[in-house]
Design a protein around this motif. Structure first.
Motif, PDB file in Angstrom:
ATOM      1  N   UNK A  50       0.806  -1.217   0.000  1.00 27.71           N
ATOM      2  CA  UNK A  50       0.000   0.000   0.000  1.00 27.71           C
ATOM      3  C   UNK A  50       0.838   1.265   0.000  1.00 27.71           C
ATOM      4  N   UNK A  51       2.149   1.139  -0.219  1.00 25.91           N
ATOM      5  CA  UNK A  51       3.023   2.302  -0.110  1.00 25.91           C
ATOM      6  C   UNK A  51       2.636   3.408  -1.084  1.00 25.91           C
ATOM      7  N   UNK A  52       2.329   3.067  -2.334  1.00 27.60           N
ATOM      8  CA  UNK A  52       1.950   4.094  -3.300  1.00 27.60           C
ATOM      9  C   UNK A  52       0.676   4.800  -2.872  1.00 27.60           C
ATOM     10  N   UNK A  53      -0.261   4.049  -2.328  1.00 32.90           N
ATOM     11  CA  UNK A  53      -1.518   4.629  -1.873  1.00 32.90           C
ATOM     12  C   UNK A  53      -1.298   5.541  -0.667  1.00 32.90           C
ATOM     13  N   UNK A  54      -0.482   5.109   0.277  1.00 33.89           N
ATOM     14  CA  UNK A  54      -0.194   5.925   1.451  1.00 33.89           C
ATOM     15  C   UNK A  54       0.524   7.201   1.041  1.00 33.89           C
ATOM     16  N   UNK A  55       1.460   7.087   0.097  1.00 31.58           N
ATOM     17  CA  UNK A  55       2.185   8.252  -0.388  1.00 31.58           C
ATOM     18  C   UNK A  55       1.234   9.269  -1.019  1.00 31.58           C
ATOM     19  N   UNK A  56       0.291   8.781  -1.825  1.00 31.76           N
ATOM     20  CA  UNK A  56      -0.682   9.676  -2.458  1.00 31.76           C
ATOM     21  C   UNK A  56      -1.578  10.335  -1.422  1.00 31.76           C
ATOM     22  N   UNK A  57      -1.938   9.597  -0.385  1.00 30.11           N
ATOM     23  CA  UNK A  57      -2.762  10.152   0.681  1.00 30.11           C
ATOM     24  C   UNK A  57      -2.048  11.309   1.381  1.00 30.11           C
ATOM     25  N   UNK A  58      -0.779  11.116   1.726  1.00 28.38           N
ATOM     26  CA  UNK A  58      -0.033  12.173   2.406  1.00 28.38           C
ATOM     27  C   UNK A  58       0.244  13.351   1.481  1.00 28.38           C
ATOM     28  N   UNK A  59       0.449  13.086   0.207  1.00 30.45           N
ATOM     29  CA  UNK A  59       0.623  14.167  -0.759  1.00 30.45           C
ATOM     30  C   UNK A  59      -0.643  15.016  -0.838  1.00 30.45           C
ATOM     31  N   UNK A  60      -1.796  14.367  -0.803  1.00 29.85           N
ATOM     32  CA  UNK A  60      -3.062  15.086  -0.813  1.00 29.85           C
ATOM     33  C   UNK A  60      -3.236  15.914   0.455  1.00 29.85           C
ATOM     34  N   UNK A  61      -2.826  15.370   1.589  1.00 25.70           N
ATOM     35  CA  UNK A  61      -3.003  16.033   2.877  1.00 25.70           C
ATOM     36  C   UNK A  61      -2.128  17.275   3.024  1.00 25.70           C
ATOM     37  N   UNK A  62      -0.907  17.238   2.465  1.00 25.01           N
ATOM     38  CA  UNK A  62       0.006  18.387   2.543  1.00 25.01           C
ATOM     39  C   UNK A  62       0.176  18.854   3.995  1.00 25.01           C
ATOM     40  N   UNK A  63       0.914  18.077   4.766  1.00 23.71           N
ATOM     41  CA  UNK A  63       1.035  18.301   6.209  1.00 23.71           C
ATOM     42  C   UNK A  63       1.941  19.501   6.498  1.00 23.71           C
ATOM     43  N   UNK A  64       1.437  20.533   7.169  1.00 20.72           N
ATOM     44  CA  UNK A  64       2.284  21.673   7.518  1.00 20.72           C
ATOM     45  C   UNK A  64       3.274  21.337   8.629  1.00 20.72           C
ATOM     46  N   UNK A  65       4.351  22.086   8.688  1.00 19.34           N
ATOM     47  CA  UNK A  65       5.321  21.926   9.764  1.00 19.34           C
ATOM     48  C   UNK A  65       4.634  22.164  11.107  1.00 19.34           C
ATOM     49  N   UNK A  66       5.086  21.415  12.124  1.00 26.22           N
ATOM     50  CA  UNK A  66       4.578  21.600  13.473  1.00 26.22           C
ATOM     51  C   UNK A  66       3.226  20.974  13.742  1.00 26.22           C
ATOM     52  N   UNK A  67       2.709  20.167  12.817  1.00 25.12           N
ATOM     53  CA  UNK A  67       1.366  19.600  12.974  1.00 25.12           C
ATOM     54  C   UNK A  67       1.338  18.447  13.973  1.00 25.12           C
ATOM     55  N   UNK A  68       0.199  18.320  14.637  1.00 32.94           N
ATOM     56  CA  UNK A  68      -0.135  17.101  15.374  1.00 32.94           C
ATOM     57  C   UNK A  68      -0.969  16.234  14.446  1.00 32.94           C
ATOM     58  N   UNK A  69      -0.507  15.031  14.201  1.00 33.47           N
ATOM     59  CA  UNK A  69      -1.028  14.173  13.148  1.00 33.47           C
ATOM     60  C   UNK A  69      -1.579  12.881  13.752  1.00 33.47           C
ATOM     61  N   UNK A  70      -2.801  12.524  13.351  1.00 33.24           N
ATOM     62  CA  UNK A  70      -3.411  11.270  13.781  1.00 33.24           C
ATOM     63  C   UNK A  70      -3.608  10.359  12.584  1.00 33.24           C
ATOM     64  N   UNK A  71      -3.155   9.103  12.713  1.00 37.56           N
ATOM     65  CA  UNK A  71      -3.437   8.069  11.724  1.00 37.56           C
ATOM     66  C   UNK A  71      -4.341   7.022  12.350  1.00 37.56           C
ATOM     67  N   UNK A  72      -5.495   6.802  11.741  1.00 33.50           N
ATOM     68  CA  UNK A  72      -6.419   5.764  12.197  1.00 33.50           C
ATOM     69  C   UNK A  72      -6.140   4.505  11.385  1.00 33.50           C
ATOM     70  N   UNK A  73      -5.736   3.450  12.063  1.00 29.10           N
ATOM     71  CA  UNK A  73      -5.341   2.215  11.388  1.00 29.10           C
ATOM     72  C   UNK A  73      -3.881   2.250  11.003  1.00 29.10           C
ATOM     73  N   UNK A  74      -3.008   2.387  11.999  1.00 31.86           N
ATOM     74  CA  UNK A  74      -1.582   2.640  11.732  1.00 31.86           C
ATOM     75  C   UNK A  74      -0.789   1.374  11.432  1.00 31.86           C
ATOM     76  N   UNK A  75      -1.380   0.189  11.632  1.00 33.35           N
ATOM     77  CA  UNK A  75      -0.651  -1.036  11.354  1.00 33.35           C
ATOM     78  C   UNK A  75       0.547  -1.210  12.268  1.00 33.35           C
ATOM     79  N   UNK A  76       1.623  -1.761  11.723  1.00 34.46           N
ATOM     80  CA  UNK A  76       2.792  -2.092  12.550  1.00 34.46           C
ATOM     81  C   UNK A  76       3.771  -0.945  12.728  1.00 34.46           C
ATOM     82  N   UNK A  77       3.440   0.236  12.202  1.00 31.69           N
ATOM     83  CA  UNK A  77       4.293   1.401  12.412  1.00 31.69           C
ATOM     84  C   UNK A  77       5.572   1.398  11.620  1.00 31.69           C
TER      85      UNK A  77
END
Length: 222
Positions: free
Chosen positions: A31-58
């Motif tokens: 699922x790496x390509x899918x996860x990468x696209x998800x984070x690209x869509x999210x565009x996480x700003x610096x200093x963010x507090x980030x929650x992942x629901x369904x984080x798997x094995x980390x």
């Protein structure tokens, strides 16, 4: 692993037992390509507090934290096996106060209102007992102006997978947008990506994923 479609579905829903570790690693890689696209869509700003629901094995935590500067990550899991693996594998990040992992029952999120700036979840919507309740919980724990990206495969593709007949609820993007419409969640983007994936029977499939981006509004502006 020689599993039936029903056994595969059970592992995807909540990895457990002897196969849990292998499934956790497989989901990271496939699922790496899918996860990468998800984070690209999210565009996480610096200093963010980030929650992942369904984080798997980390296993991807270091890469996630490298998306920008000074991120603080929380991973949420229903699988006790994945929770244990994530905590063990990422102990250095936890001790550095860059990450934490939480185990929960799949319903109410165990966090205070407005705790997170960003939220994302990949391939979990199929397993939500009550999508309206889960989306309301996501809205609750996001700050006003915070963003959420949900990534999944839509109904037509999922119906071609034998294991999806066992305990999966299937949706199109329009279904999720409709459930979110009464909530203080503004749908701001919908993107699709196509990638090669390996099926659980080791065949190649061309997979289209959808990435829904929402922004938390104040209740007055909804």
């Amino acid at each position: 692993m020689d599993l039936t479609p029903e056994q595969t579905a059970a592992q995807l829903r909540c990895p457990h037992g002897r196969e849990a570790a292998a499934f956790g690693q497989m989901m990271n890689l496939r699922n790496l390509a899918q996860i990468s696209a998800c984070l690209e869509t999210l565009q996480i700003p610096a200093g963010s507090r980030l929650l992942e629901i369904g984080c798997g094995n980390g296993g991807l935590l270091g890469w996630i934290l490298s998306q920008n500067e000074n991120l603080r990550y929380t991973g949420l899991e229903v699988s006790e096996a994945m929770y244990r693996e994530a905590c063990g594998f990422n102990q250095a990040f936890i001790e550095a106060d860059l990450a934490q992992y939480c185990l929960y029952g799949g319903g109410k999120l165990p966090f205070s209102d407005g705790r997170f700036d960003m939220l994302f979840s990949v391939n979990t919507v199929y397993f939500w007992p009550d999508p309206a309740e889960m989306l309301a919980e996501c809205a609750r724990v996001l700050k006003c102006g915070g963003r959420m990206c949900l990534s999944f495969c839509e109904k037509a593709f999922m119906e071609t997978l034998p294991f999806a007949a066992y305990g999966f609820s299937l949706y199109n993007a329009a279904d999720i947008r409709a459930v979110a419409a009464p909530l203080p969640l503004n749908a701001v983007a919908e993107t699709r990506r196509s990638d090669w994936a390996v099926s659980k029977s080791n065949g190649l499939v061309r997979r289209e994923t959808v990435h829904l981006l929402f922004e938390k509004q104040s209740s007055e502006s909804k």
